[in-house]
Design an enzyme around this catalytic site. Structure first.
Site, PDB file in Angstrom:
ATOM      1  N   ASN A 181      33.374  41.452 -27.643  1.00 64.46           N
ATOM      2  CA  ASN A 181      33.054  40.404 -26.659  1.00 64.46           C
ATOM      3  C   ASN A 181      31.806  39.593 -27.019  1.00 64.46           C
ATOM      4  O   ASN A 181      31.710  38.414 -26.695  1.00 64.46           O
ATOM      5  CB  ASN A 181      32.939  41.012 -25.261  1.00 64.46           C
ATOM      6  CG  ASN A 181      31.950  42.134 -25.194  1.00 64.46           C
ATOM      7  OD1 ASN A 181      31.500  42.655 -26.208  1.00 64.46           O
ATOM      8  ND2 ASN A 181      31.582  42.516 -23.987  1.00 64.46           N
ATOM      9  N   GLU A 229      26.425  52.272 -25.906  1.00 65.54           N
ATOM     10  CA  GLU A 229      26.540  51.209 -24.893  1.00 65.54           C
ATOM     11  C   GLU A 229      28.010  51.097 -24.550  1.00 65.54           C
ATOM     12  O   GLU A 229      28.784  50.508 -25.302  1.00 65.54           O
ATOM     13  CB  GLU A 229      26.021  49.879 -25.466  1.00 65.54           C
ATOM     14  CG  GLU A 229      24.531  49.837 -25.694  1.00 65.54           C
ATOM     15  CD  GLU A 229      23.744  49.876 -24.392  1.00 65.54           C
ATOM     16  OE1 GLU A 229      24.342  49.762 -23.299  1.00 65.54           O
ATOM     17  OE2 GLU A 229      22.518  50.045 -24.466  1.00 65.54           O
ATOM     18  N   CYS A 264      30.718  44.029 -20.291  1.00 64.66           N
ATOM     19  CA  CYS A 264      30.649  45.436 -19.898  1.00 64.66           C
ATOM     20  C   CYS A 264      29.933  45.663 -18.571  1.00 64.66           C
ATOM     21  O   CYS A 264      30.269  46.551 -17.813  1.00 64.66           O
ATOM     22  CB  CYS A 264      29.943  46.218 -20.993  1.00 64.66           C
ATOM     23  SG  CYS A 264      28.367  45.465 -21.423  1.00 64.66           S
ATOM     24  N   GLU A 324      19.079  49.614 -25.150  1.00 68.81           N
ATOM     25  CA  GLU A 324      18.849  48.549 -26.124  1.00 68.81           C
ATOM     26  C   GLU A 324      17.811  47.599 -25.537  1.00 68.81           C
ATOM     27  O   GLU A 324      17.496  47.628 -24.356  1.00 68.81           O
ATOM     28  CB  GLU A 324      20.163  47.805 -26.409  1.00 68.81           C
ATOM     29  CG  GLU A 324      21.172  48.725 -27.076  1.00 68.81           C
ATOM     30  CD  GLU A 324      22.306  48.005 -27.779  1.00 68.81           C
ATOM     31  OE1 GLU A 324      23.027  47.240 -27.122  1.00 68.81           O
ATOM     32  OE2 GLU A 324      22.469  48.221 -28.999  1.00 68.81           O
TER      33      GLU A 324
HETATM   34  P1  NAD Z   1      36.530  50.009 -28.496  1.00 70.93           P
HETATM   35  O1  NAD Z   1      35.905  51.241 -27.970  1.00 70.93           O
HETATM   36  O2  NAD Z   1      38.002  49.954 -28.620  1.00 70.93           O
HETATM   37  O3  NAD Z   1      35.955  49.680 -29.955  1.00 70.93           O
HETATM   38  C1  NAD Z   1      34.571  49.543 -30.178  1.00 70.93           C
HETATM   39  C2  NAD Z   1      34.291  49.690 -31.661  1.00 70.93           C
HETATM   40  O4  NAD Z   1      34.457  51.059 -32.046  1.00 70.93           O
HETATM   41  C3  NAD Z   1      35.213  48.883 -32.582  1.00 70.93           C
HETATM   42  O5  NAD Z   1      34.456  48.339 -33.633  1.00 70.93           O
HETATM   43  C4  NAD Z   1      36.185  49.937 -33.090  1.00 70.93           C
HETATM   44  O6  NAD Z   1      36.751  49.622 -34.352  1.00 70.93           O
HETATM   45  C5  NAD Z   1      35.273  51.139 -33.200  1.00 70.93           C
HETATM   46  N1  NAD Z   1      35.936  52.445 -33.174  1.00 70.93           N
HETATM   47  C6  NAD Z   1      37.085  52.789 -32.555  1.00 70.93           C
HETATM   48  N2  NAD Z   1      37.342  54.093 -32.753  1.00 70.93           N
HETATM   49  C7  NAD Z   1      36.344  54.603 -33.512  1.00 70.93           C
HETATM   50  C8  NAD Z   1      36.048  55.888 -34.036  1.00 70.93           C
HETATM   51  N3  NAD Z   1      36.835  56.945 -33.813  1.00 70.93           N
HETATM   52  N4  NAD Z   1      34.915  56.035 -34.767  1.00 70.93           N
HETATM   53  C9  NAD Z   1      34.078  55.003 -34.984  1.00 70.93           C
HETATM   54  N5  NAD Z   1      34.328  53.758 -34.515  1.00 70.93           N
HETATM   55  C10 NAD Z   1      35.445  53.553 -33.779  1.00 70.93           C
HETATM   56  O7  NAD Z   1      35.961  48.832 -27.577  1.00 70.93           O
HETATM   57  P2  NAD Z   1      36.373  47.294 -27.555  1.00 70.93           P
HETATM   58  O8  NAD Z   1      37.755  47.209 -26.989  1.00 70.93           O
HETATM   59  O9  NAD Z   1      36.072  46.685 -28.864  1.00 70.93           O
HETATM   60  O10 NAD Z   1      35.317  46.709 -26.507  1.00 70.93           O
HETATM   61  C11 NAD Z   1      35.498  46.825 -25.131  1.00 70.93           C
HETATM   62  C12 NAD Z   1      34.714  47.976 -24.556  1.00 70.93           C
HETATM   63  O11 NAD Z   1      33.348  47.884 -24.964  1.00 70.93           O
HETATM   64  C13 NAD Z   1      34.674  47.968 -23.051  1.00 70.93           C
HETATM   65  O12 NAD Z   1      34.817  49.284 -22.554  1.00 70.93           O
HETATM   66  C14 NAD Z   1      33.308  47.433 -22.724  1.00 70.93           C
HETATM   67  O13 NAD Z   1      32.821  47.784 -21.465  1.00 70.93           O
HETATM   68  C15 NAD Z   1      32.493  47.989 -23.831  1.00 70.93           C
HETATM   69  N6  NAD Z   1      31.268  47.198 -24.031  1.00 70.93           N
HETATM   70  C16 NAD Z   1      30.056  47.745 -23.694  1.00 70.93           C
HETATM   71  C17 NAD Z   1      28.892  47.011 -23.816  1.00 70.93           C
HETATM   72  C18 NAD Z   1      27.563  47.592 -23.451  1.00 70.93           C
HETATM   73  O14 NAD Z   1      26.550  47.099 -23.936  1.00 70.93           O
HETATM   74  N7  NAD Z   1      27.472  48.618 -22.640  1.00 70.93           N
HETATM   75  C19 NAD Z   1      28.949  45.714 -24.303  1.00 70.93           C
HETATM   76  C20 NAD Z   1      30.193  45.183 -24.658  1.00 70.93           C
HETATM   77  C21 NAD Z   1      31.338  45.941 -24.516  1.00 70.93           C
END
Ligand code: NAD
Length: 485
Positions: free
Chosen positions: A154, A251, A285, A459
């Site tokens: 995002n 995060e 998020c 962060e």
């Molecule tokens: P996701 O969890 O599907 O993926 C996040 C990242 O992790 C990607 O780069 C993915 O390739 C990687 N990943 C997936 N499996 C992994 C593994 N087993 N080991 C290491 N890396 C792995 O999330 P998304 O769909 O990309 O993003 C949406 C989610 O992120 C939502 O839940 C949102 O709330 C959260 N988010 C949180 C924040 C925050 O700062 N708290 C900010 C933005 C998004």
């Protein structure tokens, strides 16, 4: 499209673009049209190995520099990002589909804020002196070593910078893996850091899916992992990191409450709810997706909200007049459509939107459900799309208990004119990033992060320094050493 977003190479390692066509092809899709605008390859194990080796070499050179010297590189990178804001924002819009109206002010600019802030702090990162009679202890603030950053889709530029800036300020190097959905922008951050004078290998970008992330997390050369992603991924990454006692910052997701009391300034509360649900098409998020509105003003709130939503300009994200763009991918749109159907099936009242737009790309209408009850799936699960759930309440204690009844704890907001109530309620809400008469502000000066399943660590702000450095304490004896025999 103004220019070709295809990068010179898939990865950025040791100060240069590199590729390995043996890696799986990742298509970059422009969410506003569904067109493939670029292709990159997922990193092969050899590419991951090269990135980690380059980072390990650069880290030694970087940590030997003074904090001020490191800071100057970060501040220069911030300046370059600001100078190139338009071009970086256009790329971010192509990568994510977010309207240029947003990316011009919230992505490269936010990344530059982080580089500038931590660049400014770098020269002041010190240990302390503790006098113990004639003996004394001094502490040394040391870098952790090679850090891994893993991003969500995002805020690709912001996430890369929010992780890189404090990590580098403390003397670490980083290997960053962007989300496979948005691989382009982080490469520009890597280019800019090199141009600003960072040693080759200090900040590397490797592409790939979860498996590449897993390889990075499991590598013994890595001292710390900072993930932005879902709670499900967070659990896996945290567990893998724990196996080797690595530091983590997590995060993760949220289902945050925004509480609107009966004495709230209605127009501001509606603005807060719009910002906290529809910015970036709801793919934020910290969004306040459970909007608890006092029963006495619920209908007035819904009426004003509906009027205001009619003012959303939905369309071409490259047109600066557009204020609401597509979802990031067909898959994410389908997930959100599933939640909308579930909300209707569970008996929530659809007050606004709910449909896909008849145009190319992954556009969903801003959607509002009223009469949502606590047990409904749309009130419990993170939707990560433009879907607001409005719930009624009558009493302060009741709303606090209901707001806290979630596994998550990222953010929370309160709208009221009663200042005592505002602080009393915020004091009892279980969340890391809170707002009084506002929603979703994220200045770099303030710590950002969640409690409960929303994450670990913070962060931004001075708090991030604690998560990218460790203290060595050194006892210095001035006299003779006593021993029992
Ligand atoms: P996701 O969890 O599907 O993926 C996040 C990242 O992790 C990607 O780069 C993915 O390739 C990687 N990943 C997936 N499996 C992994 C593994 N087993 N080991 C290491 N890396 C792995 O999330 P998304 O769909 O990309 O993003 C949406 C989610 O992120 C939502 O839940 C949102 O709330 C959260 N988010 C949180 C924040 C925050 O700062 N708290 C900010 C933005 C998004």
């Amino acid at each position: 499209m103004g220019y070709d977003p295809q990068p010179e190479g898939s990865h950025y390692i040791d100060g240069a673009y590199v590729d390995d066509s043996a890696g799986e092809v990742i298509e970059v899709i422009y969410p506003a049209t569904g067109e493939v605008i670029a292709k990159v390859h997922a990193a092969t194990p050899a590419v991951v190995d090269r990135a980690l080796a380059a980072a390990a070499r650069a880290q030694v050179i970087w940590a030997a520099m003074t904090g001020r010297e490191r800071g100057r590189v970060l501040v220069d990178a911030a300046r370059l990002m600001r100078e190139r804001n338009r071009e970086l924002s256009e790329l971010e819009t192509l990568d994510t589909g977010k309207p240029l109206q947003e990316t011009l002010v919230a992505d490269a600019t936010s990344g530059a804020d982080a580089l500038e802030y931590f660049g400014g702090l770098a020269g002041s990162l010190t240990g302390e002196h503790i006098q113990l009679g004639e003996d004394w202890v001094y502490t040394v603030r040391e870098a952790l070593g090679v850090c891994v950053g893993i991003g969500a889709w995002n805020y690709p530029t912001q996430i890369a910078c929010w992780k890189a800036a404090p990590a580098l300020a403390c003397g670490n190097a980083m290997v960053f893996k962007p989300s496979e959905t948005t691989p382009l922008s982080a490469l520009k951050v890597a280019e800019i850091l090199i141009e600003a004078g960072a040693p080759a290998g200090l900040f590397n970008v490797v592409q790939g899916m979860g498996a590449v992330g897993g390889q990075l997390v499991g590598d013994p050369r890595v001292a710390k992992v900072s993930l932005t992603g879902s709670a499900a991924t967070g659990r896996k990454v945290y567990a893998a990191a724990a196996g080797e006692m690595k530091h983590v910052t997590m995060e993760l997701g949220g289902k945050s409450p925004l509480v609107v009391f009966e004495d709230a300034e209605l127009e501001n509360a509606v603005s807060g709810a719009i910002n906290g649900n529809f910015y970036s098409s709801g793919q934020v998020c910290s969004n306040g997706t459970r909007v608890f509105v006092h029963r006495a003003i619920k209908e007035a709130f819904l009426e004003r909200l509906t009027e205001r939503l009619k003012g959303a300009v939905i369309g071409d994200p490259m047109d600066e007049a557009t204020s609401f763009g597509p979802m990031v991918s067909a898959r994410q749109m389908e997930i959100v459509q599933g939640f909308i159907a579930q909300g209707e099936a569970e008996g929530a009242r659809l007050v606004y939107g709910g449909k896909r737009l008849e145009r190319p790309g992954f556009y969903l209408e801003p959607t509002v459900f009223a009469d949502v009850t606590d047990g409904m799936v749309i009130a419990r699960e993170e939707i990560f799309g433009p879907v607001m759930a409005v719930l009624d309440f009558e009493d302060e204690d009741e709303v606090i208990a209901r707001a806290n009844d979630t596994v998550y704890g990222l953010s929370a907001g309160v709208f009221t004119r009663d200042i005592s109530r505002a602080h009393r309620v915020i004091g009892r809400l279980q969340a890391g990033s809170c707002f009084v008469n506002s929603y979703n502000d994220a200045p770099v000066e303030a710590p950002f992060g969640g409690v409960k399943a929303s994450g670990v660590g913070r962060e931004n702000s001075k708090a991030a320094i604690e998560h990218y450095s460790q203290l060595k304490s050194v006892y210095v004896r001035m006299g003779d050493v006593e021993a029992p025999f």
